[in-house]
Design a protein around this motif. Structure first.
Motif, PDB file in Angstrom:
ATOM      1  N   VAL A  97       0.866  -1.168   0.000  1.00  0.00           N
ATOM      2  CA  VAL A  97       0.000   0.000   0.000  1.00  0.00           C
ATOM      3  C   VAL A  97       0.906   1.222   0.000  1.00  0.00           C
ATOM      4  O   VAL A  97       1.772   1.368   0.873  1.00  0.00           O
TER       5      VAL A  97
ATOM      6  N   HIS B 248       2.066   9.363  -4.429  1.00  0.00           N
ATOM      7  CA  HIS B 248       1.150   8.241  -4.216  1.00  0.00           C
ATOM      8  C   HIS B 248      -0.262   8.668  -4.601  1.00  0.00           C
ATOM      9  O   HIS B 248      -0.715   9.750  -4.227  1.00  0.00           O
TER      10      HIS B 248
ATOM     11  N   GLN C  66      -4.192   6.983  -4.478  1.00  0.00           N
ATOM     12  CA  GLN C  66      -4.998   5.833  -4.086  1.00  0.00           C
ATOM     13  C   GLN C  66      -5.891   5.408  -5.240  1.00  0.00           C
ATOM     14  O   GLN C  66      -6.262   6.212  -6.068  1.00  0.00           O
TER      15      GLN C  66
ATOM     16  N   GLN D  81     -10.083  -0.421  -5.132  1.00  0.00           N
ATOM     17  CA  GLN D  81      -9.071  -1.264  -4.501  1.00  0.00           C
ATOM     18  C   GLN D  81      -9.227  -1.188  -2.996  1.00  0.00           C
ATOM     19  O   GLN D  81      -9.538  -0.140  -2.446  1.00  0.00           O
TER      20      GLN D  81
ATOM     21  N   ARG E 157     -10.657   4.576   5.479  1.00  0.00           N
ATOM     22  CA  ARG E 157      -9.507   4.936   4.645  1.00  0.00           C
ATOM     23  C   ARG E 157      -8.363   5.375   5.556  1.00  0.00           C
ATOM     24  O   ARG E 157      -8.584   6.072   6.551  1.00  0.00           O
ATOM     25  N   ASP E 158      -7.154   4.933   5.192  1.00  0.00           N
ATOM     26  CA  ASP E 158      -5.996   5.369   5.965  1.00  0.00           C
ATOM     27  C   ASP E 158      -5.730   6.850   5.677  1.00  0.00           C
ATOM     28  O   ASP E 158      -6.490   7.503   4.972  1.00  0.00           O
TER      29      ASP E 158
ATOM     30  N   ASP F 167      -3.717   8.254   3.797  1.00  0.00           N
ATOM     31  CA  ASP F 167      -3.410   8.539   2.395  1.00  0.00           C
ATOM     32  C   ASP F 167      -4.578   8.219   1.474  1.00  0.00           C
ATOM     33  O   ASP F 167      -4.450   8.305   0.257  1.00  0.00           O
TER      34      ASP F 167
ATOM     35  N   ASN G 295      -6.110   5.194   1.209  1.00  0.00           N
ATOM     36  CA  ASN G 295      -6.222   3.785   0.859  1.00  0.00           C
ATOM     37  C   ASN G 295      -7.376   3.160   1.641  1.00  0.00           C
ATOM     38  O   ASN G 295      -7.482   3.349   2.852  1.00  0.00           O
ATOM     39  N   LYS G 296      -8.227   2.406   0.951  1.00  0.00           N
ATOM     40  CA  LYS G 296      -9.383   1.807   1.601  1.00  0.00           C
ATOM     41  C   LYS G 296      -8.999   0.492   2.271  1.00  0.00           C
ATOM     42  O   LYS G 296      -8.358  -0.370   1.663  1.00  0.00           O
TER      43      LYS G 296
END
Length: 130
Positions: A7, A63, A65, A69, A115-116, A118, A120-121
């Motif tokens: 990730v 990065h 996301q 995903q 989500r983090d 950044d 990201n799920k």
């Protein structure tokens, strides 16, 4: 099936502060942290793989996301799903779905989505009745 999942993150130290308590709560063992390379990995148990890795993109570009995903982690109980979701929210993540049953997947699917830092799920899921 998987060797590793990576990730991408934009700020490694910030991401590490987010992921360390989440992985600790899931009882997922840290395998390495290399600050100079801006990456860290956690391993499955009892086998050393698959690995879950956070890192800055290899090409040093920004990065981004993905849409559609997601990485899902297994929790041992529904209570653990609730605990980790609350922990993630307290660490600054954005909710994508509060803990609850999702019978459209199967009758015992109990999951939470967020989500983090950044974008990201992530999902925490228990597939059992407990």
């Amino acid at each position: 099936m998987f060797s590793h999942i990576i990730v991408g993150v934009t700020d490694f130290e910030r991401a590490l502060k987010f992921y360390m308590p989440i992985m600790d709560a899931l009882h997922i063992k840290n395998r390495f942290i290399e600050l100079e390379k801006s990456w860290a990995g956690w391993q499955s148990s009892p086998e050393p793989r698959p690995l879950f890795i956070i890192k800055k993109p290899y090409n040093q570009e920004l990065h981004l996301q993905g849409n559609g995903q997601m990485v899902a982690f297994t929790a041992q109980s529904r209570k653990k799903v609730d605990e980790i979701y609350a922990l993630a929210i307290s660490l600054g993540s954005k909710s994508e779905g509060k803990p609850g049953l999702r019978p459209e997947y199967h009758e015992n699917y109990y999951g939470a989505y967020f989500r983090d830092l950044d974008g990201n799920k992530l999902c925490i899921v228990c597939h059992d009745q407990c």
